[in-house]
Design an enzyme around this catalytic site. Structure first.
Site, PDB file in Angstrom:
ATOM      1  N   TYR A  53       0.818  -1.213   0.000  1.00  0.00           N
ATOM      2  CA  TYR A  53       0.000   0.000   0.000  1.00  0.00           C
ATOM      3  C   TYR A  53       0.856   1.269   0.000  1.00  0.00           C
ATOM      4  CZ  TYR A  53      -3.888  -3.074   1.500  1.00  0.00           C
ATOM      5  OH  TYR A  53      -4.828  -4.067   1.607  1.00  0.00           O
ATOM      6  N   ILE A 228     -13.324  -4.738   7.365  1.00  0.00           N
ATOM      7  CA  ILE A 228     -12.441  -3.560   7.327  1.00  0.00           C
ATOM      8  C   ILE A 228     -12.887  -2.595   6.214  1.00  0.00           C
ATOM      9  CG2 ILE A 228     -10.403  -4.506   8.462  1.00  0.00           C
ATOM     10  CD1 ILE A 228      -9.304  -5.278   5.710  1.00  0.00           C
ATOM     11  N   SER A 231     -12.494   4.281   3.678  1.00  0.00           N
ATOM     12  CA  SER A 231     -12.985   5.543   3.139  1.00  0.00           C
ATOM     13  C   SER A 231     -11.974   6.610   3.518  1.00  0.00           C
ATOM     14  CB  SER A 231     -14.358   5.894   3.740  1.00  0.00           C
ATOM     15  OG  SER A 231     -14.773   7.173   3.298  1.00  0.00           O
TER      16      SER A 231
END
Length: 261
Positions: A53, A228, A231
């Site tokens: 990520y 999970i 946003s």
């Protein structure tokens, strides 16, 4: 609800994992930092990141800046499977980026392309756990047969398998297979695979005066499946965390289960 009173599920080694977590995929840079800070402020106590990520430093900084105690936030990161043979340096890099001496859960992000690499990687995760670099270890995107391979080779069950999940993907048998092996099922992308305008969800949402998205999250929680949502919008982050004032009836759970057809 006091965040410390949120429901959790037990992992091996007396580790408690909050059933509601905050996903951070695609939440990078300052926007990622702000989203994690907003999530912690809204009451989330479980943050999910991954090496791929590229946001572990922002996640770690947000946790530090939140003023919360490290032991009150459950942190997951994940190992890219192409790092086979470099597992130790990868977890050390993750911990440096996060500014922590351990994570609560470390997962193999998806099965390696060479199936023969899976067991050696799993052994390295177990070694990291035994050295207290991770309190628990598991996998992500694994099928039941792939999990069984790891268990047969090492007699150690992955604590968790994180997979795409939602009402339209509900699979009673797959859920049972995890439970029977002592593997916690953790669902990601709960909304991506869900039609939030489905009449079943809108009817149940209206009955509880909540949003269909809140119904979907509560459905996971009432099944004891970790979820999970992600946003970067502060208001949506807050609403997604506000699911403790209602629960679904057995009939409503059955109606949502049936959306998988």
């Amino acid at each position: 609800m006091d965040p410390l009173d949120q429901p959790t599920v037990g992992l091996p080694g007396d580790v408690r994992m909050p059933l509601l977590g905050f996903g951070t995929w695609q939440a990078t840079g300052e926007a990622g930092y702000a989203a994690v800070l907003a999530a912690l402020d809204a009451g989330y106590r479980h943050i999910d990141t991954a090496t791929m990520y590229g946001n572990e430093a922002e996640v770690g900084r947000a946790i530090q800046d939140s003023g919360l105690r490290r032991e009150d936030v459950f942190v997951t990161t994940k190992l890219p499977p192409e790092r086979v043979g470099r597992e130790r340096e990868t977890i050390e890099a993750s911990l440096r980026a996060l500014g922590m001496d351990h994570v609560d859960l470390w997962l193999i992000h998806w099965p390696p392309s060479a199936p023969s690499d899976s067991i050696p990687m799993w052994r390295e995760l177990l070694a990291a756990r035994d050295e207290n670099l991770a309190r628990a270890v598991g996998v992500s995107n694994y099928g039941t047969a792939q999990i069984d391979e790891l268990i047969q080779a090492t007699e150690e069950n992955p604590a968790v398998n994180q997979i795409r999940w939602g009402p339209s993907l509900y699979d009673r048998q797959r859920h049972a297979e995890h439970r029977n092996r002592g593997v916690v099922l953790e669902g990601y992308s709960p909304f991506k695979t869900t039609d939030l305008a489905d009449p079943v969800l809108t009817r149940i949402a209206a009955a509880h005066d909540v949003s269909p998205a809140q119904v979907v999250l509560r459905w996971h929680i009432d099944h004891e499946i970790v979820v999970i949502p992600k946003s970067v919008t502060p208001e949506r982050i807050r609403v997604n965390a506000d699911i403790w004032h209602f629960s679904l009836t057995a009939g409503e759970m059955r109606d949502i289960d049936a959306l998988a057809g």
